[in-house]
Enzyme design. Sequence first.
Site, PDB file in Angstrom:
ATOM      1  N   GLY A 172      -2.308  13.535  17.026  1.00 37.60           N
ATOM      2  CA  GLY A 172      -1.495  12.320  17.022  1.00 37.60           C
ATOM      3  C   GLY A 172      -2.223  11.363  16.170  1.00 37.60           C
ATOM      4  O   GLY A 172      -3.258  11.537  15.799  1.00 37.60           O
ATOM      5  N   GLY A 220      -2.003   7.116  14.306  1.00 32.26           N
ATOM      6  CA  GLY A 220      -1.092   5.969  14.260  1.00 32.26           C
ATOM      7  C   GLY A 220      -2.102   4.740  13.801  1.00 32.26           C
ATOM      8  O   GLY A 220      -3.180   5.027  13.067  1.00 32.26           O
ATOM      9  N   GLY A 221      -1.420   3.592  13.819  1.00 31.45           N
ATOM     10  CA  GLY A 221      -2.183   2.593  13.105  1.00 31.45           C
ATOM     11  C   GLY A 221      -3.677   2.423  13.704  1.00 31.45           C
ATOM     12  O   GLY A 221      -4.355   1.831  12.865  1.00 31.45           O
ATOM     13  N   PHE A 222      -3.780   2.695  15.004  1.00 27.58           N
ATOM     14  CA  PHE A 222      -5.010   2.223  15.620  1.00 27.58           C
ATOM     15  C   PHE A 222      -5.877   3.156  15.599  1.00 27.58           C
ATOM     16  O   PHE A 222      -7.182   3.139  15.940  1.00 27.58           O
ATOM     17  CB  PHE A 222      -4.832   1.382  17.028  1.00 27.58           C
ATOM     18  N   GLY A 223      -5.421   4.430  15.874  1.00 24.98           N
ATOM     19  CA  GLY A 223      -6.360   5.515  16.003  1.00 24.98           C
ATOM     20  C   GLY A 223      -5.733   6.978  15.612  1.00 24.98           C
ATOM     21  O   GLY A 223      -4.642   7.120  15.604  1.00 24.98           O
ATOM     22  N   ILE A 224      -6.606   8.048  15.544  1.00 26.94           N
ATOM     23  CA  ILE A 224      -6.244   9.440  15.267  1.00 26.94           C
ATOM     24  C   ILE A 224      -6.764  10.042  16.789  1.00 26.94           C
ATOM     25  O   ILE A 224      -7.704  10.064  17.323  1.00 26.94           O
ATOM     26  CB  ILE A 224      -6.975  10.049  14.395  1.00 26.94           C
ATOM     27  N   VAL A 225      -5.740  10.799  17.392  1.00 27.49           N
ATOM     28  CA  VAL A 225      -6.143  11.459  18.538  1.00 27.49           C
ATOM     29  C   VAL A 225      -6.354  13.004  18.283  1.00 27.49           C
ATOM     30  O   VAL A 225      -5.451  13.596  17.575  1.00 27.49           O
ATOM     31  CB  VAL A 225      -4.894  11.445  19.647  1.00 27.49           C
ATOM     32  N   LYS A 278      -9.496   9.869  21.347  1.00 27.25           N
ATOM     33  CA  LYS A 278      -8.663   8.702  20.529  1.00 27.25           C
ATOM     34  C   LYS A 278      -9.884   8.039  19.806  1.00 27.25           C
ATOM     35  O   LYS A 278     -10.772   7.440  20.413  1.00 27.25           O
ATOM     36  CB  LYS A 278      -8.126   7.780  21.386  1.00 27.25           C
ATOM     37  N   ASP A 311       2.634  -3.346  25.327  1.00 31.22           N
ATOM     38  CA  ASP A 311       3.015  -2.294  24.286  1.00 31.22           C
ATOM     39  C   ASP A 311       3.917  -1.095  24.962  1.00 31.22           C
ATOM     40  O   ASP A 311       3.459   0.097  24.619  1.00 31.22           O
ATOM     41  CB  ASP A 311       2.081  -1.718  23.267  1.00 31.22           C
TER      42      ASP A 311
END
Length: 835
Positions: free
Chosen positions: A526, A528-533, A547, A647
């Site tokens: 995954g 996203g804007g805040f992190g990569i998983v 994460k 969120d």
Amino acid sequence: METTTCSHLLGLVVISFILVPPKAFAADGVTDTFSKGRNITDNETLVSANGAFTMGFFSPGVSTKRYLGIWFTVSRDAVCWVANRESPIHDNSGVLMVSDTGSLLLLDGSGRIAWSSNSSSTSPVEAQLLDNGNLVVRNPGSTTVLWHSFAHPSNVMLSGMKVGKDFSSGDEWYLTSWRSADDPSPGAFRRVLDTSGRPDNIVWQGSVKTFRSGPWNGVRFGGIPEVLTYQQDLFEYQMVISPREVTYGYNVKPGAAFTYVVLTEDGEVKRLVWDASIRAWQTTYQGPRDVCDAYGKCGAFNLCNVSAASAAFCGCIRGFGLASPSRIAGRCQRNVALNCAAGGATTDGFVPVSGVKLPDTHNASVDTGITVEECRARCLANCSCLAYAAADISAGGDGRGCIMWADDLLDMRYVDKGQDLYLRLAESELPPPAAALPPPSLPSRSRAFPTGPVIGAVGSLVGILLVAFLVLVVIRRRRRRRPSNIGPTTPDGFIQRTTPAPTVPSSELSSLKKATGDFSESNIIGRGGFGIVYEGHLPDGRKVAVKRLIQSSLTDEGGNAFMREVGVMSKLRHGNLLQLLSYCQDGNERILVYEYMKNKSLNLYIFGGNPRLRALLNWDRRLEIVRGVARGVAYLHGLSEEVIHRDLKSSNILLDDNWRPKIADFGTAKLFVVDETDPTLIKSAGYTAPEYLSSQRHLTLKCDVYSFGIILMEIISGKRNTDTPALLSDAWESWNQGMIRDLLDPAVAQPEPELLFELERCVQIGLLCVQQSPDDRSAMSAVVAMLNSNSLQIRAPKRPVLDSKTEPPLHEAADRSTQEASGTSHSSHYSVYLT
Ligand SMILES: *[C@@H]1O[C@H](CO)[C@@H](O)[C@H](O)[C@H]1NC(C)=O
Ligand SMILES: *[C@@H]1O[C@H](CO)[C@@H](O)[C@H](O)[C@H]1NC(C)=O
Ligand SMILES: *[C@@H]1O[C@H](CO)[C@@H](O)[C@H](O)[C@H]1NC(C)=O
Ligand SMILES: *[C@@H]1O[C@H](CO)[C@@H](O)[C@H](O)[C@H]1NC(C)=O
Ligand SMILES: *[C@@H]1O[C@H](CO)[C@@H](O)[C@H](O)[C@H]1NC(C)=O
Ligand SMILES: *[C@@H]1O[C@H](CO)[C@@H](O)[C@H](O)[C@H]1NC(C)=O
């Protein structure tokens, strides 16, 4: 060792259940009773005839000391009573026996008496653990109880127990907190029924009051209206108010879930209810809930409003002004002196202060035998009477009876379904005559709670117990969840928060690199804007989700707050929250390690292009997911330090092997919000409450309620709120016209009529969550109660406001995970961790 013994014993009990009819088992009396000639040693237990309670030796928390206690058989951590609270046994040599003189004696290996019931009898006695968890000592065949544990409460109040005072014997019963989760000796807090004035549960820390439930009003304790959402199906209050005794207790209804009230080591009062479906205790009530519950948060004649715009929360009542203008939370004083002559000649009058938790009644005079009108006349005629209120509102209308205050009005707050207080003021302070007429009757507000039919037990008691036992044999001992930290109280009664230390371990950066193949692209699940998983593989073979927060998007403040948030996140443990396993802070790296969820996120199913995947989540599963998410959010909201998720969205709901929903990303959102006026980060299109989109950015628990309502609608309809701007109006129309079938996801088989009824209720509850005004939305605790009971009456929702102008243009607040999840690539799967 404990587990083994326990399993053996329970195995035995289960077999007994199967082989002999329950009646015979109960009458048999072998396991729940003991007398001289049968000692209870450290490795033995006594089980009540119905199996609900177990008595034996245990070690609390991390302690190795041994205590004799009684707990719920389904949950060894739910200890309800402890004998030798202050006198632990240091090894396994403890023995409970019956003495020749009629006492229960707890001895250690050296023969020292660690505890004694101090009962006495010249003839032989026996001890029995009753079905309600009460340990009684009596002469065999006699009904006279020589001693019983319910008369010596620890920190728990069970059904059938009472607290309060017996004036003829001088006995008083109250709860005392444990010192800590590892030490059951009496701690800092007591919860005592104040029997002077109108009965009121007071939590004391030493000689300081910290929290009050509000006076008894004939139906409930006035300061805790939320009891109305769960009490009806669960228990009945037992209130005795007589010259001889003032006591209160509760009796669970037949077939109701296990429940108890506990005073925690932090001075919180909680009601827990056993949820057999997830084998966990749910907190249905917790107090104090907010700053206004802190006793005397505002001074005398000063009223606390938790939604007040100012941070001070306090405001003087009508006709009063601050005694010292710099102290907003301080005492208020009368603007104009009363005009009252001895003998009763007065020009004073009364104004109602509506919807409040009545002031402390400790010094008030109470007369339940007169009407409110007589009360008013009596108060007016006595110059020392400063205010009055009805004592009992159980019959509805204005209520009846009389409480009169003659000194400071203390600890007042606005509260949902609060009562009216009539305040004496000088003539010049009264509102113009039209409004100053005798108190108008307020039928809608003071009407009693609607009584719906009570749905009985789901199965026979035996059936439930049997399942509970089997389950217990299988499950491992659950970790004790420590209550969150609450610091000492400041002089003005504010509770100071201390920063909790993480209770999960930290991981080495090197080991996380190894687990993820040095954060290799091929392990990404995954982005996203805040992190990569990343998918990670631990040396022990476990799969985890790693994460890695993107450093550039982490604010300085976020970086600094990391440890604090990890501390908070690690304490959050609930069957419907994604569990944080460990964290890593190394240089600029900030990494969070979570449990791995095989079934990925909810959005992949409900919005998936593959009809087979959509149909996999059938109606039963979807309803269970709605309930699970509600429980998870209610848990976050119910903590002493309320956690707003900020969120919530369907891509943030993960599904485990059993399709149980787990909410992800609680706590993380905070790290990325520098100031709450910055809308760029936490705003997922379609899920954001209108008041948060507005210029005020009003962030409250009700924002989460709104997002939850949207998720609920999406689960039912299989449509995204963003793709289908008409989702809410469709939902409203179909519910309002009784055509709920039109709304349902066509990929799932048509529901049976009974299920259709449940889905309809569910949509109604969803509509209550997406009301335009936050005040019209239900609290999550109420949502859980409504979802769990088909008999609770649900109020009718208003038509949601569907003004598209309140929605931001989509490109401004694009939900990143949404974009990714709609792709087919490998990386779309774990959109959940992306925020
Ligand atoms: C019970 O324990 C006491 C004290 O250890 C001992 O004296 C007595 O013999 C024991 N009785 C039985 C029946 O084991
Ligand atoms: C408990 O332990 C004692 C001595 O340690 C032993 O004699 C007894 O058989 C044990 N009882 C059970 C039920 O295991
Ligand atoms: C029993 O009596 C002893 C000695 O008077 C006292 O210390 C103890 O607290 C009493 N125990 C209980 C349970 O009342
Ligand atoms: C509490 O304060 C809010 C915000 O100022 C206000 O809207 C509300 O009316 C107040 N509540 C009461 C009961 O006065
Ligand atoms: C009750 O009266 C006593 C004595 O005047 C006073 O110390 C106490 O603060 C009063 N309590 C309340 C709750 O008003
Ligand atoms: C007036 O009220 C005070 C305080 O409640 C009470 O002590 C006093 O007896 C009352 N006086 C009369 C005349 O009822």
